[in-house]
Write a protein that holds these residues in place. Structure first.
Motif, PDB file in Angstrom:
ATOM      1  N   ALA A  96       0.113   5.944  -0.711  1.00  0.00           N
ATOM      2  CA  ALA A  96       0.733   6.930  -1.048  1.00  0.00           C
ATOM      3  C   ALA A  96       2.271   7.203  -0.462  1.00  0.00           C
ATOM      4  N   LEU A  97       1.845   7.309   1.163  1.00  0.00           N
ATOM      5  CA  LEU A  97       3.435   7.678   1.752  1.00  0.00           C
ATOM      6  C   LEU A  97       4.330   6.765   2.009  1.00  0.00           C
ATOM      7  N   TYR A  98       4.621   6.186   1.183  1.00  0.00           N
ATOM      8  CA  TYR A  98       5.353   5.416   1.313  1.00  0.00           C
ATOM      9  C   TYR A  98       6.157   4.792  -0.239  1.00  0.00           C
ATOM     10  N   ALA A  99       7.737   5.295   0.395  1.00  0.00           N
ATOM     11  CA  ALA A  99       7.996   4.954  -1.524  1.00  0.00           C
ATOM     12  C   ALA A  99       7.906   3.619  -1.696  1.00  0.00           C
ATOM     13  N   PRO A 100       7.417   2.710  -3.080  1.00  0.00           N
ATOM     14  CA  PRO A 100       7.784   1.749  -3.647  1.00  0.00           C
ATOM     15  C   PRO A 100       8.331   0.410  -3.062  1.00  0.00           C
ATOM     16  N   ASP A 101       9.491   0.667  -2.708  1.00  0.00           N
ATOM     17  CA  ASP A 101      10.522  -0.165  -2.411  1.00  0.00           C
ATOM     18  C   ASP A 101      10.824   0.454  -0.722  1.00  0.00           C
TER      19      ASP A 101
END
Length: 159
Positions: A60-65
């Motif tokens: 959840a802490l990362y952007a999907p890309d």
């Protein structure tokens, strides 16, 4: 009964192996040029999720890309691939020491040093890192890119 006891002992031994192999992330903000509560919260959540093996929280802490270029040369694309790499690096202690933060609109950057020591006798590595954060349309800051490069700490300290 003996099979059950041996099975339980084996399960306990495997369970303790998982606990001991867990990665740990520490953050040392003593050299940070200035604090930023929102980005600090992302960094704190990252350390907590990585240290407890919370793959859902970490993802959840990362952007999907998101993209990660790690010190060993691995280029990872997407939150899922990055989280899998975190899960595979069990037993290491990663210490992040952020030094400089910059924010401009919906983009922010963090520059600092890192050191990573494996619990199993591998040679520790250290270097510099850059993390790029983006603020989504939902107002949440996420990690969009992280880059780690071995060495170069002295160049950063000289700035």
């Amino acid at each position: 009964m003996r099979r059950i006891t041996l099975g339980l002992l084996a399960a306990l031994a495997l369970g303790s192996e998982v606990v001991h192999a867990q990665s740990r992330v520490d953050v040392d903000t003593s050299a940070l040029s200035h604090a930023d509560a929102e980005l600090g919260a992302v960094r704190t959540a990252y350390a907590a999720a990585a240290s407890t093996g919370d793959a859902t929280g970490l993802s959840a802490l990362y952007a999907p890309d998101a993209i990660a270029l790690l010190d060993g040369g691995a280029l990872l694309r997407g939150a899922g691939e990055i989280v899998k790499r975190h899960e595979a690096s069990g037993g290491a202690t990663l210490t992040l020491a952020p030094r400089e933060l910059r924010r401009a609109g919906t983009i922010a950057s963090e520059v600092g040093t890192f050191s990573e020591a494996a619990d199993r006798g591998a040679t520790p590595v250290s270097g510099v890192y850059v993390t790029i954060y983006t603020r989504g349309t939902d107002g949440v800051w996420r990690i969009a890119m992280e880059v780690r490069a071995r060495g170069r700490e002295q160049q950063l300290a000289a700035r």
